[in-house]
Every structure is written in structure tokens, then in C-alpha cells.
Design a protein around this motif. Structure first.
Motif, short mmCIF file in Angstrom:
data_model
loop_
_atom_site.label_atom_id
_atom_site.label_comp_id
_atom_site.label_asym_id
_atom_site.label_seq_id
_atom_site.Cartn_x
_atom_site.Cartn_y
_atom_site.Cartn_z
N GLY A 226 0.83 -1.20 0.00
CA GLY A 226 0.00 0.00 0.00
C GLY A 226 0.86 1.24 0.00
N THR A 227 0.67 2.12 -0.99
CA THR A 227 1.50 3.31 -1.15
C THR A 227 0.62 4.55 -1.30
N ASP A 228 1.28 5.71 -1.35
CA ASP A 228 0.56 6.95 -1.61
C ASP A 228 -0.11 6.94 -2.99
N GLY A 229 0.34 6.06 -3.88
CA GLY A 229 -0.22 5.99 -5.22
C GLY A 229 -1.17 4.84 -5.43
N GLY A 230 -1.52 4.10 -4.38
CA GLY A 230 -2.46 3.02 -4.51
C GLY A 230 -1.89 1.68 -4.11
N LEU A 231 -2.54 0.61 -4.58
CA LEU A 231 -2.21 -0.76 -4.20
C LEU A 231 -1.45 -1.46 -5.31
N TYR A 232 -0.38 -2.18 -4.93
CA TYR A 232 0.47 -2.89 -5.88
C TYR A 232 0.64 -4.34 -5.44
N GLU A 233 0.90 -5.21 -6.42
CA GLU A 233 1.09 -6.62 -6.15
C GLU A 233 2.35 -7.13 -6.85
N SER A 234 3.09 -7.98 -6.13
CA SER A 234 4.29 -8.60 -6.70
C SER A 234 4.24 -10.10 -6.43
N PHE A 235 4.69 -10.88 -7.41
CA PHE A 235 4.80 -12.32 -7.25
C PHE A 235 6.25 -12.79 -7.26
N ASP A 236 7.20 -11.85 -7.28
CA ASP A 236 8.61 -12.21 -7.32
C ASP A 236 9.41 -11.46 -6.25
N ASN A 237 8.78 -11.28 -5.10
CA ASN A 237 9.45 -10.67 -3.94
C ASN A 237 9.89 -9.24 -4.22
N GLY A 238 9.11 -8.51 -5.01
CA GLY A 238 9.36 -7.09 -5.20
C GLY A 238 10.23 -6.74 -6.38
N VAL A 239 10.63 -7.72 -7.19
CA VAL A 239 11.42 -7.40 -8.39
C VAL A 239 10.55 -6.64 -9.39
N ALA A 268 -8.63 19.24 -9.70
CA ALA A 268 -8.54 18.57 -8.40
C ALA A 268 -7.08 18.44 -8.00
N GLY A 269 -6.75 18.86 -6.80
CA GLY A 269 -5.41 18.72 -6.26
C GLY A 269 -5.32 17.44 -5.45
N ALA A 270 -4.51 16.48 -5.94
CA ALA A 270 -4.44 15.16 -5.32
C ALA A 270 -3.17 15.00 -4.50
N GLN A 271 -3.29 14.26 -3.42
CA GLN A 271 -2.13 13.97 -2.59
C GLN A 271 -1.16 13.06 -3.35
N ASP A 272 0.02 13.61 -3.67
CA ASP A 272 1.10 12.85 -4.28
C ASP A 272 0.79 12.33 -5.69
N LEU A 273 -0.31 12.76 -6.27
CA LEU A 273 -0.66 12.29 -7.62
C LEU A 273 -0.88 13.45 -8.58
N GLY A 274 -0.44 14.64 -8.20
CA GLY A 274 -0.51 15.77 -9.11
C GLY A 274 -1.86 16.45 -9.15
N THR A 275 -1.96 17.45 -10.06
CA THR A 275 -3.21 18.14 -10.30
C THR A 275 -3.92 17.48 -11.48
N LEU A 276 -5.21 17.22 -11.32
CA LEU A 276 -5.99 16.57 -12.36
C LEU A 276 -6.95 17.57 -12.97
N HIS A 277 -7.02 17.62 -14.31
CA HIS A 277 -7.83 18.60 -15.02
C HIS A 277 -8.63 17.88 -16.09
N GLY A 278 -9.97 18.02 -16.04
CA GLY A 278 -10.79 17.35 -17.03
C GLY A 278 -12.22 17.85 -17.02
N PRO A 279 -13.03 17.41 -17.97
CA PRO A 279 -14.40 17.90 -18.10
C PRO A 279 -15.38 17.12 -17.22
N ALA A 280 -16.42 17.81 -16.76
CA ALA A 280 -17.47 17.13 -16.02
C ALA A 280 -18.30 16.25 -16.94
N ARG A 281 -18.56 16.72 -18.16
CA ARG A 281 -19.25 15.94 -19.18
C ARG A 281 -18.67 16.35 -20.53
#
Length: 306
Positions: A226-239, A268-281
Motif C-alpha cells: 500500500g502506497t501513496d499511489g495506490g495498491l500494488y502486487e508482486s509475485f517475485d518478492n518485489g522485483v 482537483a489537487g491530489a495527494q502525491d498524484l498531481g493536479t488533475l484537469h478534465g471535463p465534467a461531461r
């Protein structure tokens, strides 16, 4: 930290850090004998000290280890340590506690102890690991081979980045007693019981700022991070790692909308994921697409405005 007794699910232990902006409160180790219906505080140090970690002995749940942390934050300062920080041991499944100090830095006028993380492993049940924030020359990675009664410092490494108070969690491999992972900006690992540490090889494919790790007890090379950028999975001990992109878990601090017509835009100002800019529709048949969004700035871009 929450522990459920492996032989009696009605017995539950909780490590509570306490309120961030005030003293006192629900702070310390709490125990429930009725599955969480009622609680009793079983470890109380003082009004500024809470608990950060708990671990059962892997084969004898009457033995429990706890870490306490003296911490007070105000608008103008942050007290991240003091004599209340330490390691404690219970031999009656968390009903009563005593502090263990042999070989550990202790909070006095010369040494300030901060945040502590604890880990145990079924691969060597009587071994206990601890990462201890303390004054220069006293901090580091400690190991006990006698159920926490005495400790030896093996390395001066503690978590860095924005400070040990932001990390300092450790997890031990259930199958390799010498392998321990430490949460940090870039996750660290030791394969020799703490004598040396190296950055876990994650490259650019995995986000930094690691705060949680699960190790598969049946296949120890299978990890969930679990990181500031979300959830990650490894099957080779983190390689190598894969990201779970379908979890809506971004943390947004500030949002602003424009006066565009027919549909407004969103910042939207996101924690550790930058500023996000996009349309509502949009007028596209497909609706709003990934390509309609872009990131004008990276990192911690909290404040936003049109």
C-alpha cells in the motif's frame, strides 16, 4: 494496529495513537474480551503517549509486544518523541504490561526516542525485530532473540523522507527469519537479519511512499504493498509489480470548477498524484474518457483554482 487472538476471537487488542491535536483521549493499548462490545485500557503511559504497534508471539499468544510513541502536534510545532516512547511486553495476552529496556535507547535528557515499529516471524518465533527512531547514534534496527527481554542494535538505518513519524512500519517474512521489509519512501529490505539494508528494486513501475505490506503466508514471494499511489502486487518478492488501477482511493485536497459551457471543467489537487484537469461531461458518444483528462503538475499539487 488491531490484533485478534488466534485462539479466541473474542479477545481483541488495539494500539491507539490518540487524538492528533490534543492531549489525553483514547490513547494507549485497549483490550476487549467480548469481541469489541466493550473495551478496557490496559496500557496507559501519559497524556501525550499512545501506541503504534502490536504483535503476538507467533506460537504463544500469551506473549504480546507493544510499541508506544510520545507525540504531540500543534499548529506551530511537532513533538515527535520523548520518554514515553518504548517497547512493552505482556505475558497474559495483553491484560498487563511491563516495559523492556535492556539494550534499547531510553528516553532521558540526552536521548529522545520517537516512533517504533515491531515485527515477528514464525520462522524463528522467539526473535523480535524493532526499528527505533532516536537521537543520533542511538537510532536504528534492533533484534531480540529472547522474546524481547534484551536487544542488540544491528544497523543505524531508520525510515527517512518526510520523517520516521510518517513510516517506521516493518514486516518480517513468515518463511525466512532473516528477511525483513521496512516501509519508507522507497521500501527497504534486509536479507541478513538487519546487518545490511537495500532498496527493494521497484524502479519506475511502482509508486513511492510505502505505508503497508502484506506477505502471503503460503507463498512469501507474493506481496501486496500500500502506497501513496495506490495498491500494488508482486509475485517475485518485489522485483516487479503490477498496479490495481480500478480502486477509487485518490485523496483530493482541493477542487475547483470552471464556468465553461455547456459543461464545466474540474481541477482537483491530489495527494502525491498531481493536479488533475478534465471535463465534467462531454459531447462525445463515449462520455468522459481517460484522454480527456491531463496532469498539468505533479507531486503534491494541493491548491487549485481557475
Amino acid at each position: 494496529r488491531i490484533l485478534v487472538h488466534p485462539q479466541d476471537s473474542n479477545t481483541v487488542l488495539v494500539a491507539a495513537e490518540g487524538p492528533l491535536w490534543s492531549s489525553g483521549g483514547e490513547r494507549g493499548v485497549y483490550r476487549s474480551n467480548d469481541g469489541g462490545a466493550t473495551w478496557r485500557r490496559v496500557l496507559e503511559v501519559d497524556e501525550a503517549t499512545g501506541a503504534t504497534d502490536l504483535e503476538f508471539h507467533p506460537t504463544d499468544p500469551s506473549v504480546v509486544y507493544a510499541a508506544t510513541y510520545e507525540r504531540r502536534r500543534t499548529v506551530w510545532s511537532f513533538l515527535a518523541g520523548g520518554p514515553g516512547s518504548g517497547i512493552w511486553k505482556s505475558t497474559d495476552a495483553g491484560a498487563t504490561w511491563r516495559e523492556v529496556t535492556a539494550g534499547l535507547p531510553t528516553g532521558d535528557d540526552a536521548i529522545e526516542v520517537g516512533k517504533i515499529g515491531i515485527a515477528v516471524t514464525p520462522a524463528d518465533p522467539d526473535r523480535v525485530y524493532a526499528t527505533v527512531e532516536a537521537s543520533d547514534g542511538e537510532q536504528g534496527f534492533f533484534v531480540s532473540t529472547d522474546r524481547g527481554e534484551s536487544w542488540t542494535r544491528r544497523n543505524e538505518y531508520i525510515s527517512g523522507g518526510t520523517g520516521p513519524h510518517y513510516y517506521q512500519e516493518i514486516e518480517a517474512s513468515p518463511t525466512d527469519a532473516d528477511r525483513v521489509y521496512q516501509m519508507d519512501v522507497f521500501m527497504r529490505t534486509t536479507t541478513d537479519g538487519g546487518h545490511s539494508f537495500a532498496v527493494l528494486g521497484t524502479g519506475r513501475e511502482k509508486h513511492s511512499d510505502n505505508h503497508a505490506l502484506w506477505i502471503d503466508p503460503r507463498a512469501s514471494e507474493h506481496l501486496l504493498a500500500g502506497t501513496d499511489g495506490g495498491l500494488y502486487e508482486s509475485f517475485d518478492n518485489g522485483v516487479s509489480w503490477r498496479h490495481f488501477p480500478n480502486l477509487p482511493i485518490a485523496q483530493l485536497y482541493k477542487v475547483d470548477v470552471s464556468d465553461h459551457l455547456p459543461y464545466y471543467n474540474v481541477l482537483a489537487g491530489a495527494q502525491d498524484l498531481g493536479t488533475l484537469h478534465g471535463p465534467a461531461r462531454t459531447l462525445q458518444e463515449e462520455g468522459v474518457r481517460n484522454q480527456d483528462w491531463y496532469v498539468p503538475y505533479g507531486a503534491d499539487s494541493y491548491g487549485v483554482a481557475f
